[in-house]
Enzyme design. Sequence first.
Site, short mmCIF file in Angstrom:
data_model
loop_
_atom_site.label_atom_id
_atom_site.label_comp_id
_atom_site.label_asym_id
_atom_site.label_seq_id
_atom_site.Cartn_x
_atom_site.Cartn_y
_atom_site.Cartn_z
N HIS A 1 0.88 -1.36 0.03
CA HIS A 1 0.26 -0.14 -0.01
C HIS A 1 0.90 1.18 0.08
O HIS A 1 1.77 1.27 0.64
CB HIS A 1 -0.77 -0.08 1.35
CG HIS A 1 -2.29 -0.66 1.15
ND1 HIS A 1 -2.88 -0.99 2.29
CD2 HIS A 1 -3.16 -0.97 0.17
CE1 HIS A 1 -3.82 -1.47 1.95
NE2 HIS A 1 -4.13 -1.37 0.38
N CYS B 1 -2.56 2.67 9.27
CA CYS B 1 -3.33 1.69 8.70
C CYS B 1 -4.55 1.69 9.60
O CYS B 1 -5.75 1.64 9.35
CB CYS B 1 -2.80 0.24 8.58
SG CYS B 1 -1.60 0.06 7.42
#
Length: 284
Positions: free
Chosen positions: A174, A274
């Site tokens: 990511h 996150c």
Amino acid sequence: MPDSLTPRGPVPRRRRFLVCEPTYFDVKYAINPWMRPGEPVHTGRARAQWQQLVSAYRAHGHTVETVAPVPGLPDMVFAANAAVVVGGRVFGSLFHAPERRPESVPYETWFKGAGFDVHHPEAVCEGEGDLVPVGRWILAGTGFRTTREAHHEVQEYFGRPVIGLTLVDPYFYHLDTALFVLDDGQAGGEGNIAYYPGAFSPGSREVLARLYPDAVLATREDAMAFGLNSVSDGRHVFIAPEATGLAGRLAALGYVPVPVDLSEFHKAGGGIKCCTQEIRENRS
């Protein structure tokens, strides 16, 4: 204004964050190189670390709201992946992994209940995991999860230029594992970032160097310690304590590192960012 009252260095701005308690956090499947099903997860330690993060945000003046966790969704704690919010508009998620797709529903329900309109994407898109608003742009990762088609969809929805960046190292699957925003440019500038060049394709490295010539560059060691999965309020940087080199460079520039240990979540490939969804409201 007297010199003693003149602001010096980076300036913080209060933020609004959405988080999800790790009640059901576990590693039940493997969808990135960090995940090893069967490796023990200490639930009590995870909950304590997560609470430390929430407490750190609140201690620095930020608003923290929570979405209720759902049984059977062990990765729902990673709130950043659920959406990206810009100017009070919500672009939701369509996860790459089938195991995570049900997470979209409770987050969309929360946003709608809070009075937001929510766009559900047609292409695979994993929220702030791969979409990073900074200055006039939205930096957008691809290569492992979010697709280029989603980048186009995001640009049409928000009406902001989207800068596509290709990730090439599976450990940085990511964008928010390889890059974070130090200054989001709300004061009228272009903002600034910190990133690990080795996570990106050669062309993407050139783009970042042109857009952010003053960016803080991280080593692979600090990136592997989840040092780039950080959250900055413009002055205070909530950062993994193991990323000592990066924290030192930030401190030398006037930022204030706030170490928060989320090591239990590293077992699933996640960290501070996150676990943190930022709700950006009513700002151009």
